[in-house]
Design a protein around this motif. Structure first.
Motif, PDB file in Angstrom:
ATOM      1  N   PRO A   1      -5.152  13.379   6.695  1.00 53.26           N
ATOM      2  CA  PRO A   1      -6.475  12.811   6.427  1.00 53.26           C
ATOM      3  C   PRO A   1      -6.466  11.831   5.243  1.00 53.26           C
ATOM      4  O   PRO A   1      -7.209  10.846   5.244  1.00 53.26           O
ATOM      5  N   ASP A   2      -5.617  12.092   4.247  1.00 52.77           N
ATOM      6  CA  ASP A   2      -5.509  11.188   3.103  1.00 52.77           C
ATOM      7  C   ASP A   2      -4.871   9.864   3.518  1.00 52.77           C
ATOM      8  O   ASP A   2      -5.299   8.792   3.080  1.00 52.77           O
ATOM      9  N   GLU A   3      -3.861   9.946   4.368  1.00 52.29           N
ATOM     10  CA  GLU A   3      -3.236   8.721   4.878  1.00 52.29           C
ATOM     11  C   GLU A   3      -4.254   7.913   5.670  1.00 52.29           C
ATOM     12  O   GLU A   3      -4.331   6.693   5.532  1.00 52.29           O
ATOM     13  N   ASP A   4      -5.027   8.603   6.518  1.00 47.37           N
ATOM     14  CA  ASP A   4      -6.065   7.914   7.301  1.00 47.37           C
ATOM     15  C   ASP A   4      -7.060   7.212   6.388  1.00 47.37           C
ATOM     16  O   ASP A   4      -7.444   6.065   6.630  1.00 47.37           O
ATOM     17  N   PHE A   5      -7.476   7.893   5.326  1.00 49.88           N
ATOM     18  CA  PHE A   5      -8.446   7.315   4.402  1.00 49.88           C
ATOM     19  C   PHE A   5      -7.891   6.055   3.749  1.00 49.88           C
ATOM     20  O   PHE A   5      -8.579   5.042   3.625  1.00 49.88           O
ATOM     21  N   ILE A   6      -6.631   6.100   3.355  1.00 48.99           N
ATOM     22  CA  ILE A   6      -6.002   4.956   2.694  1.00 48.99           C
ATOM     23  C   ILE A   6      -5.823   3.789   3.658  1.00 48.99           C
ATOM     24  O   ILE A   6      -6.064   2.637   3.318  1.00 48.99           O
ATOM     25  N   LEU A   7      -5.413   4.089   4.876  1.00 44.20           N
ATOM     26  CA  LEU A   7      -5.067   3.039   5.825  1.00 44.20           C
ATOM     27  C   LEU A   7      -6.248   2.472   6.599  1.00 44.20           C
ATOM     28  O   LEU A   7      -6.200   1.339   7.079  1.00 44.20           O
ATOM     29  N   LEU A   8      -7.306   3.249   6.744  1.00 40.78           N
ATOM     30  CA  LEU A   8      -8.432   2.777   7.579  1.00 40.78           C
ATOM     31  C   LEU A   8      -9.579   2.238   6.762  1.00 40.78           C
ATOM     32  O   LEU A   8      -9.808   2.383   5.690  1.00 40.78           O
TER      33      LEU A   8
ATOM     34  N   VAL B   1       0.885  -1.170   0.000  1.00 38.30           N
ATOM     35  CA  VAL B   1       0.000   0.000   0.000  1.00 38.30           C
ATOM     36  C   VAL B   1       0.921   1.217   0.000  1.00 38.30           C
ATOM     37  O   VAL B   1       1.517   1.553   1.025  1.00 38.30           O
ATOM     38  N   PRO B   2       1.086   1.862  -1.165  1.00 38.02           N
ATOM     39  CA  PRO B   2       2.035   2.976  -1.231  1.00 38.02           C
ATOM     40  C   PRO B   2       1.485   4.247  -0.579  1.00 38.02           C
ATOM     41  O   PRO B   2       0.352   4.639  -0.822  1.00 38.02           O
ATOM     42  N   LEU B   3       2.293   4.822   0.274  1.00 38.02           N
ATOM     43  CA  LEU B   3       2.001   6.119   0.882  1.00 38.02           C
ATOM     44  C   LEU B   3       3.166   7.032   0.537  1.00 38.02           C
ATOM     45  O   LEU B   3       4.324   6.613   0.620  1.00 38.02           O
TER      46      LEU B   3
END
Length: 133
Positions: free
Chosen positions: A126-133, A117-119
Motif C-alpha cells: 500500500p505504501d508503494e501504491d501511495f508513492i507511485l500513484l 523516486v526511491p522505493l
C-alpha cells in the motif's frame, strides 16, 4: 569532494553548530565549483580517479570498482534509459537496497534531467501504491 568544497562544507557545519555568525560566514565563503550532484560526481571522477573508488562485497570479499568503471556504467545506464524513453522531467522509480548500483542508477536518471523516486524493499504494497500513484 574537492578540498575547497570540503572546507566550505566543514566551515559551514561548524559555524552552524556553534551559532557564531553562521549566515554571514556562509555568505562570505567561496562557493563550491559544482551546482548539482552530477557535477560533483563528474569532477570527482576527473580529478580524483582511483582504481578502487568504490568497494562492493561479492561472495564474501570486497572488490574495487574504479572511477572509470563507475562513469562508464552511469553512461551506459543513461543511454539505456534514454533509449527506453526517459526524458527531462520524468520520474523513474528505483526499487533496490542500498548498494553501488542504486547510486549509479540515480546519477544516470539525474543526468537525463529526470527525478528518481526511491522505493525500498521494506515498503509495504500500500505504501508503494501511495508513492507511485
Amino acid at each position: 569532494m574537492d578540498s575547497r568544497a570540503g572546507r566550505w562544507f566543514l566551515y559551514a557545519t561548524i559555524t552552524c553548530r556553534t551559532g557564531r555568525g553562521a549566515q554571514a560566514a556562509i555568505e562570505n565563503m567561496e562557493r563550491p565549483e559544482f551546482r548539482t550532484i552530477n557535477e560533483l560526481f563528474l569532477k570527482a571522477v576527473e580529478r580524483h580517479a582511483k582504481p578502487d573508488a568504490f568497494l562492493c562485497k561479492s561472495g564474501g570479499r570486497y572488490r574495487g570498482v574504479s572511477s572509470q568503471q563507475a562513469l562508464e556504467t552511469v553512461a551506459a545506464l543513461a543511454r539505456e534509459l534514454d533509449r527506453r524513453g526517459v526524458r527531462r522531467g520524468d520520474r523513474v522509480a528505483l526499487l533496490a537496497e542500498n548498494r553501488l548500483e542504486w547510486a549509479l542508477t540515480d546519477y544516470a536518471v539525474l543526468g537525463l534531467g529526470a527525478s528518481t523516486v526511491p522505493l525500498y524493499p521494506t515498503l509495504l504494497a500500500p505504501d508503494e501504491d501511495f508513492i507511485l500513484l
